[in-house]
Design an enzyme around this catalytic site. Structure first.
Site, short mmCIF file in Angstrom:
data_model
loop_
_atom_site.label_atom_id
_atom_site.label_comp_id
_atom_site.label_asym_id
_atom_site.label_seq_id
_atom_site.Cartn_x
_atom_site.Cartn_y
_atom_site.Cartn_z
N GLU A 230 -0.05 3.76 0.84
CA GLU A 230 1.14 2.90 0.89
C GLU A 230 0.71 1.59 1.54
OE1 GLU A 230 3.82 3.44 -0.59
OE2 GLU A 230 3.63 5.56 -1.09
N CYS A 264 6.85 -4.30 4.97
CA CYS A 264 5.95 -4.40 3.81
C CYS A 264 6.69 -4.72 2.53
CB CYS A 264 5.15 -3.12 3.65
SG CYS A 264 6.16 -1.65 3.33
#
Length: 486
Positions: A230, A264
């Site tokens: 991720e 993010c």
């Protein structure tokens, strides 16, 4: 705690005694023995671990809020809505659906296998490693942990050493709520993490930067260990001319500056025409003032940069383009005001690296086609956003680009839904999780066929010698439902 395993299953590999030998061998051996015993496989055991994790969140909600405030200056509400509640929701979904997820999944058959039982069996992978990051240190640690526990694995958890206060709670308090024969927390920095990666795991789940992601993948490749990465990247946000600028500004402001931009999936830059920029700038200023006041530094809803290193990096990005909004900073407080940059060149650092802070550059394009071309010549982003009153514009952006996630006329509310998978594509990551996708990530999907021991005469059609009649029957049977048998 230094140099030995203590109650709570914590291994601190930073101690001198641990560094002289393999600091992890005893812990990993214990966990592998527990997995081999079958202890983690029953649904009752898995549910007990998930319930324990839920009790940890309930019993220590205030402690977690205080830790997040110390690390990132998060308000109690922000800690709840972006971290604690989302983790509890994942636990609730897993507990509600655990038995269904664990059931064998029947699959279709061809004529040759009509008397057989065919299904997909979900089985735990074994010993898995979860390496988390610092920007959402509860959420990004516990959500994958829920999936790993629900799938019946033994888990080594490595929280980020950068968010020190939260790391302390996760290492010292949380393990008391889980079975220590099947779960361990390990502590340390980059050196210790590299030592950990030398060990063989059955799966590695990593959240962090692309730079470290390459290190993780390289280490995993030595053992042919599968990974979920991720990562992140530069997330575009296209604002169409046919758009309410205040509506777009409200969304962009909240999602860009939440957690001080250290997210993010936050919009990393805006693409719009020069005409829309003129309308968007006052709307952004209006939203920033309404959300954080005339003096954002004193707002209880605006956090701080995680540490001095990241502050200095962001301070350097403020020199790109021209500051249109904000730009103020205070090194002693690790404060950077919500900032908007204009007249930015694509070659400048602020457009070359993920910003991960409260800075929003605006790049000008002539229209939709140029915006899509701009997006597509860069690495595939983790997230992509588009704002327009014209639904066809939203559909065009969705159809002609690629990203891990997409949102039209909203921000990253998809992160609140366990029903949607979350993950990147290309350089922004690989693998998916949240809800059942987490369970599937940490499970081996085992293809199973159980045939009857008798009725062997019916199976002779498979075997040579092949007469013309056998050939015809075999081809016909294999062609049924378009199945292929290798």
């Amino acid at each position: 705690m230094p140099g030995k395993e203590v109650k709570g299953g914590v291994k601190d590999s930073r101690s001198p005694s641990a560094l002289r030998t393999d600091p992890f061998s005893d812990t990993l051996r214990r966990l592998r023995e527990a997995f081999s015993s079958g202890q983690t496989r029953p649904a009752e055991f898995r549910a007990a671990q998930l319930k324990g994790l839920g009790r940890f969140l309930q019993d220590h909600r205030q402690l977690l809020q205080e830790a997040l405030a110390q690390d990132l200056r998060k308000s109690a509400l922000e800690s709840d809505i972006s971290e604690i509640i989302l983790c509890q929701n994942e636990i609730n979904v897993a507990l509600k659906n655990l038995h269904t997820w664990m059931q064998a999944e029947p699959v279709s058959k061809n004529l040759l296998t009509q008397l057989d039982s065919t299904f997909i069996q979900k089985e735990p992978l074994g010993l898995v490693l979860i390496i988390s990051t610092w920007n959402y240190p509860v959420n990004l640690t516990l959500v994958p942990l829920v999936g790993a526990l629900a799938a019946g694995n033994c888990v080594v958890l490595k929280p980020s050493e950068i968010s020190q206060s939260t790391e302390k709670v996760l290492a010292e308090v949380m393990p008391q709520y889980l079975d220590q024969s099947c779960f361990a927390v390990v502590l340390g920095g980059p050196k210790e993490t590299q030592q950990l990666l030398e060990q063989k795991f059955d799966y590695i789940f990593f959240t962090g930067s692309s730079r470290v992601g390459k290190i993780i993948m390289s280490a995993a490749a030595k053992h042919l260990t599968p990974v979920t990465l991720e990562l992140g990247g530069k997330n575009p946000c296209y604002v169409d001319d046919n758009c309410d600028p205040q509506m777009a500004a409200n969304h962009v402001t909240w999602f860009r500056y939440l957690n001080t931009g250290q997210t993010c999936v936050a919009p990393d830059y805006v693409l719009c025409s020069p005409e829309m920029q003129e309308r968007l700038l006052p709307a952004l200023q209006n939203a920033i003032t309404r959300f954080y006041g005339k003096d954002p530094k004193s707002s209880p809803d605006l956090g701080r940069i995680i540490n001095e290193k990241h502050f200095q990096r962001l301070q350097g990005l403020l020199g790109c383009g021209r500051v249109a909004i904000g730009g103020q900073s205070d090194e002693t407080d690790r404060y950077i005001a919500p900032t908007v940059l204009v007249d930015v060149q694509e070659t400048e650092p602020v457009m070359q690296e993920e910003i991960f802070g409260p800075i929003l550059p605006i790049m000008n394009v002539r229209g939709l086609d140029e915006a899509i071309e701009f997006i597509n010549r860069r690495e595939k982003p983790l997230s992509l956003y588009a704002f327009s009153k014209n639904r066809e514009v939203i559909k065009q952006v969705l159809a002609r680009t690629s990203s891990g996630t997409f949102s039209g006329n909203d921000g990253y509310m998809y992160m609140t839904l366990s029903s949607l998978p979350f993950g990147g594509v290309g350089k922004s990551g690989m693998g998916r999780y949240h809800g059942k996708f987490s369970f599937d990530t940490f499970s081996n999907h085992r293809a199973c066929l159980l045939g009857p021991s008798g009725l062997q005469k019916l199976k002779e059609i498979r075997y040579p010698p092949y007469t013309n009649r056998k050939k015809q029957l075999l081809i016909w049977a294999l062609s049924f439902q378009g199945c292929t048998l290798l």
